[in-house]
Scaffold this motif. Structure first.
Motif, mmCIF file in Angstrom:
data_model
loop_
_atom_site.group_PDB
_atom_site.id
_atom_site.type_symbol
_atom_site.label_atom_id
_atom_site.label_comp_id
_atom_site.label_asym_id
_atom_site.label_seq_id
_atom_site.Cartn_x
_atom_site.Cartn_y
_atom_site.Cartn_z
ATOM 1 N N ALA B 19 -7.324 -6.677 -5.944
ATOM 2 C CA ALA B 19 -6.353 -7.354 -5.075
ATOM 3 C C ALA B 19 -5.153 -7.838 -5.887
ATOM 4 O O ALA B 19 -3.986 -7.631 -5.494
ATOM 5 N N ALA B 20 -5.441 -8.457 -7.040
ATOM 6 C CA ALA B 20 -4.361 -8.975 -7.874
ATOM 7 C C ALA B 20 -3.540 -7.829 -8.477
ATOM 8 O O ALA B 20 -2.304 -7.918 -8.581
ATOM 9 N N LEU B 21 -4.234 -6.761 -8.850
ATOM 10 C CA LEU B 21 -3.540 -5.590 -9.415
ATOM 11 C C LEU B 21 -2.592 -4.987 -8.387
ATOM 12 O O LEU B 21 -1.440 -4.646 -8.701
ATOM 13 N N TRP B 22 -3.064 -4.862 -7.170
ATOM 14 C CA TRP B 22 -2.243 -4.289 -6.097
ATOM 15 C C TRP B 22 -0.992 -5.142 -5.875
ATOM 16 O O TRP B 22 0.118 -4.638 -5.783
ATOM 17 N N HIS B 23 -1.192 -6.453 -5.821
ATOM 18 C CA HIS B 23 -0.038 -7.328 -5.602
ATOM 19 C C HIS B 23 0.951 -7.238 -6.759
ATOM 20 O O HIS B 23 2.162 -7.082 -6.550
ATOM 21 N N GLU B 24 0.421 -7.324 -7.967
ATOM 22 C CA GLU B 24 1.326 -7.381 -9.128
ATOM 23 C C GLU B 24 2.135 -6.097 -9.301
ATOM 24 O O GLU B 24 3.333 -6.139 -9.586
ATOM 25 N N THR B 25 1.465 -4.977 -9.103
ATOM 26 C CA THR B 25 2.175 -3.710 -9.316
ATOM 27 C C THR B 25 3.148 -3.422 -8.166
ATOM 28 O O THR B 25 4.179 -2.794 -8.367
ATOM 29 N N GLU B 26 2.806 -3.919 -6.997
ATOM 30 C CA GLU B 26 3.707 -3.686 -5.857
ATOM 31 C C GLU B 26 4.887 -4.648 -5.890
ATOM 32 O O GLU B 26 6.018 -4.284 -5.615
ATOM 33 N N ASP B 41 -1.059 6.414 1.134
ATOM 34 C CA ASP B 41 -1.081 6.734 2.564
ATOM 35 C C ASP B 41 -1.983 5.762 3.327
ATOM 36 O O ASP B 41 -1.659 5.307 4.406
ATOM 37 N N GLU B 42 -3.105 5.488 2.747
ATOM 38 C CA GLU B 42 -4.053 4.578 3.408
ATOM 39 C C GLU B 42 -4.174 3.310 2.563
ATOM 40 O O GLU B 42 -4.716 3.359 1.466
ATOM 41 N N ALA B 43 -3.631 2.221 3.064
ATOM 42 C CA ALA B 43 -3.597 0.995 2.253
ATOM 43 C C ALA B 43 -4.194 -0.211 2.987
ATOM 44 O O ALA B 43 -3.955 -1.352 2.591
ATOM 45 N N THR B 44 -4.959 0.050 4.036
ATOM 46 C CA THR B 44 -5.510 -1.065 4.827
ATOM 47 C C THR B 44 -6.366 -1.988 3.967
ATOM 48 O O THR B 44 -6.189 -3.216 3.969
ATOM 49 N N HIS B 45 -7.303 -1.385 3.222
ATOM 50 C CA HIS B 45 -8.208 -2.196 2.405
ATOM 51 C C HIS B 45 -7.428 -2.997 1.367
ATOM 52 O O HIS B 45 -7.644 -4.207 1.193
ATOM 53 N N LEU B 46 -6.495 -2.309 0.718
ATOM 54 C CA LEU B 46 -5.706 -2.988 -0.316
ATOM 55 C C LEU B 46 -4.912 -4.144 0.283
ATOM 56 O O LEU B 46 -4.839 -5.237 -0.285
ATOM 57 N N ASN B 47 -4.315 -3.920 1.424
ATOM 58 C CA ASN B 47 -3.524 -4.983 2.041
ATOM 59 C C ASN B 47 -4.391 -6.146 2.502
ATOM 60 O O ASN B 47 -3.988 -7.311 2.396
ATOM 61 N N ASN B 48 -5.583 -5.828 2.973
ATOM 62 C CA ASN B 48 -6.481 -6.900 3.422
ATOM 63 C C ASN B 48 -6.904 -7.801 2.261
ATOM 64 O O ASN B 48 -6.872 -9.022 2.374
ATOM 65 N N ILE B 49 -7.310 -7.179 1.172
ATOM 66 C CA ILE B 49 -7.784 -8.006 0.042
ATOM 67 C C ILE B 49 -6.597 -8.732 -0.614
ATOM 68 O O ILE B 49 -6.748 -9.853 -1.099
ATOM 69 N N ARG B 50 -5.437 -8.108 -0.601
ATOM 70 C CA ARG B 50 -4.255 -8.775 -1.148
ATOM 71 C C ARG B 50 -3.914 -10.020 -0.303
ATOM 72 O O ARG B 50 -3.542 -11.071 -0.846
ATOM 73 N N GLN B 64 -22.413 -2.712 -0.008
ATOM 74 C CA GLN B 64 -22.968 -1.373 -0.222
ATOM 75 C C GLN B 64 -22.898 -0.566 1.076
ATOM 76 O O GLN B 64 -23.260 -1.067 2.138
ATOM 77 N N GLY B 65 -22.421 0.652 0.981
ATOM 78 C CA GLY B 65 -22.297 1.507 2.150
ATOM 79 C C GLY B 65 -20.933 1.389 2.827
ATOM 80 O O GLY B 65 -20.607 2.143 3.734
ATOM 81 N N GLN B 66 -20.144 0.378 2.410
ATOM 82 C CA GLN B 66 -18.814 0.211 3.016
ATOM 83 C C GLN B 66 -17.719 0.267 1.946
ATOM 84 O O GLN B 66 -16.716 -0.426 2.021
ATOM 85 N N GLU B 67 -17.973 1.092 0.921
ATOM 86 C CA GLU B 67 -17.013 1.207 -0.164
ATOM 87 C C GLU B 67 -15.736 1.875 0.328
ATOM 88 O O GLU B 67 -15.776 2.721 1.224
ATOM 89 N N GLN B 68 -14.633 1.468 -0.268
ATOM 90 C CA GLN B 68 -13.333 1.969 0.168
ATOM 91 C C GLN B 68 -12.739 2.899 -0.893
ATOM 92 O O GLN B 68 -12.692 2.529 -2.063
ATOM 93 N N PRO B 69 -12.264 4.083 -0.445
ATOM 94 C CA PRO B 69 -11.521 4.902 -1.408
ATOM 95 C C PRO B 69 -10.145 4.270 -1.623
ATOM 96 O O PRO B 69 -9.501 3.867 -0.657
#
Lengths: 322, 299
Positions: B19-26, B41-50, B64-69
């Motif tokens: 989450a922190a990496l996504w915010h900092e680099t963006e 293209d698909e950034a839902t998970h990243l945006n949610n955790i950010r 487990q079982g709900q891992e995000q690419p």
């Protein structure tokens, strides 16, 4: 972290293990090896085998667990660093009963039950200076019941071919029982009997290396009252075994150890073990073949006998005279 | 596409780091940091955790079982680095792998093809190999009344004690460092790429260590010293296998502090990335992308 030497780049293939189901990939069990499973490791590396033998509850498994425990609790042990283990699950299980996580109030170690027979534990080790390659060590834990059966029966003893194969035969004698009036005589007699049986059944070779470890030395000292009195017991055992074995094997060492001394003891963990451990790791495996039983030379003059004497003289006693 | 994989046991800080990496680099709030070339293209998970991270909420951990690419397009000051796959894997999968001795084919593919690895360890999640003797010693120090004054008698008394039944062995009760070494041994067996692999060890929640120990674990090698003291078995494995792993160790606090205790201070930063704490080799202040740069062989 600085690397001690330039890393070697090589192509590796994933382990060829069939998956248990299409969606799962099987991973190594990490459990101790059974005898049939160690061949690959022995072929691939010059791996010494240390055989721990002794009566039930004499401290074999505690010694084994404490070796691993020392790597888990300190930055190094006996000048070596752990480079991993193929039997990590086995070590973790063996160490468990002496850990607070077990919920126990007295440190103990699960004994090796007879059904488990002979189990091999693997250690990968690297010298602290990181200048030499990784070394491997296999420690064989033989159940106490096997030991007792072998003492009682020559046929059973002969089945224990691991004794011939082992690079270090380590006989553990319960130091607690040795200093207890009730058990002293029996403990000494059994130790002597085992060695006698081994010699009579030709289990030792002239290049065999024998270590005799008097275990639970912390309890032995407590029972004797002072360390010097306990040393007298050690001396008596040393004299007796030396007399029995002198000149028959390449090396005989007899010392007291306390793999996991009581917390009130003045002895440090792995007391007496460091030099032994170092030599087990550092000394190359025995390269000699077991001696061959020769046929007595008979006075014959048949064509086939003459042919055999000429072509295979090493099979017959006496000098080749053909 | 370069593939990196974050591994570690549950609640080790993997998702908070992401989450922190996504915010900092963006956001490009940290000058030295890697930057985002383009939004995936698909950034839902990243945006949610950010969003959780920016709102000072604990970041929802991956189940487990709900891992995000997850893939991130990075660039640095000189050039485009390209797409970096960084799947957000559940730590439960790795813990179960230790116990059950298998893992999912998808994990196997990801780990087998990873160019670099990030191994996460949370200081409060470390199960140490504490012995019964350690506990006995501590108990005696705390309550010296009633203890047997004679050492020999105490030793003999315990040696004659009938050992009561203890808890049954369960692999999940093994020390953390043993599980992590086995995890790395699994990686070694399953990897399909050339050795050595770059490994960044991330000691997460580094603010906890700093608060507890002050200057003891400071500077470039502070995290390495901490690892040596707390997880010596793992540290030995990392040191003795340079043919397999080239290692750097970082202390990282992606949250910057305790969300309950330090919330006011954390809110006070003008730029959210300034709350990030990182220590290790070549680390610029707040640059949480440094372990990624190391794993991608850009150092």
């Amino acid at each position: 972290m600085a690397s001690p030497e330039p890393p070697v780049t090589r192509q590796v293939a994933p382990e060829n293990v069939p998956p248990t189901s299409p969606s799962l990939v099987e991973l190594p069990t990490g459990k101790p090896y059974r005898p049939v499973e160690v061949a690959e490791l022995l072929r691939a590396n010059l791996t010494p085998i240390v055989l721990l033998a002794g009566s039930a509850k004499c401290g074999k498994t505690t010694l084994l667990a404490s070796l691993h425990d020392n790597f888990e609790r300190a930055p190094s042990f006996a000048g070596y660093l752990s480079a991993g283990s193929r039997t990590l699950m086995g070590f973790a299980e063996r160490c468990f009963d002496a850990r607070a996580a077990s919920g126990g109030d007295t440190p103990t170690t699960q004994r090796t039950i007879r059904a488990a027979g002979l189990l091999f534990y693997h250690l990968a080790l690297r010298n602290e200076d990181l200048r030499t390659p990784i070394k491997h060590l296999l420690i064989a834990d033989m159940s106490g019941e096997f030991y007792e059966t072998a003492m009682n029966s020559a046929a059973e003893m002969r089945k224990q071919t691991i004794i011939r194969r082992a690079d270090h035969f380590v006989h553990l004698i319960d130091g607690d029982r040795l200093t207890n009036d009730e058990f002293r005589s029996l403990t000494r007699a059994n130790a002597s009997l085992l060695f006698r049986r081994c010699f009579e059944e030709h289990m030792f070779e002239p290049d065999s290396k024998i270590d005799v470890l008097l275990t639970k030395w912390d309890i032995a000292i407590a029972r004797c009252g002072t360390e010097s009195k306990a040393q007298d017991v050690l001396k008596a055992v040393r004299d007796e075994i030396t007399k029995q074995m002198e000149g028959k094997v390449a090396r005989l060492r007899i010392e007291a150890i306390a793999a996991r001394p009581h917390y009130r003891s003045k002895l440090r963990p792995a007391y007496g073990l460091i030099d032994f451990f170092r030599s087990w790791v550092e000394e190359p495996p025995r390269m000699s073949e077991p001696s061959v039983q020769r046929f007595p030379r008979v006075d014959v003059d048949g064509m086939f006998d003459r042919f055999a004497f000429r072509e295979l003289p090493e099979m017959f006693e006496g000098p080749a005279n053909v | 596409m370069s593939k990196l994989v974050a591994i570690g046991l549950p609640e080790a800080g993997k998702t908070t780091f992401l989450a922190a990496l996504w915010h900092e680099t963006e956001s490009e709030e940290v000058k030295e940091s890697l930057r985002l070339e383009k939004i995936s293209d698909e950034a839902t998970h990243l945006n949610n955790i950010r969003a959780e991270w920016l709102s000072f909420k604990p970041v929802t951990r991956t189940v487990q079982g709900q891992e995000q690419p997850v893939s991130l397009w990075f660039r640095n000051e000189q050039a485009v680095i390209g797409e970096v796959s960084f799947p957000d894997l559940s730590g439960e999968e790795f813990r179960q792998a230790w116990k059950e001795r298998h893992w999912a084919t998808e994990y196997d593919q990801l780990i087998g093809n990873a160019k670099g690895l990030l191994l996460f360890i949370h200081p409060n999640g470390v199960k140490e190999p504490m012995s019964i003797a350690d506990v006995q010693r501590l108990a005696e120090a705390a309550c010296p009344e009633g203890i047997e004054p004679d050492d020999n008698k105490a030793i003999l008394r315990d040696s004659e004690k009938v050992v009561e039944a203890t808890e049954e062995w369960d692999p999940l009760k093994a020390p953390t460092q043993v599980m992590l070494v086995e995890l790395l041994q699994f990686v070694r067996r399953r990897t399909r790429i050339q050795f050595p692999i770059r490994l960044a060890v991330i000691i997460s929640a580094w603010d906890i260590v700093k608060k507890e120990h002050g200057a003891k674990y400071s500077g470039e090698f502070g995290a390495q010293s901490w690892l040596k003291n707390r997880l010596p078995y793992l540290e030995q494995y990392l040191k003795t296998n340079p043919e397999f792993l080239v290692v750097r160790i970082y202390g990282v606090s992606a949250q910057g502090g305790d969300l309950n205790v330090d919330r006011a201070a954390l809110k006070g930063f003008e730029n959210a990335s300034e709350r990030i704490l990182i220590e290790g080799s070549d680390c610029a202040p707040h640059d949480i992308s440094e372990p990624i740069r190391w794993c991608l062989d850009l150092r």
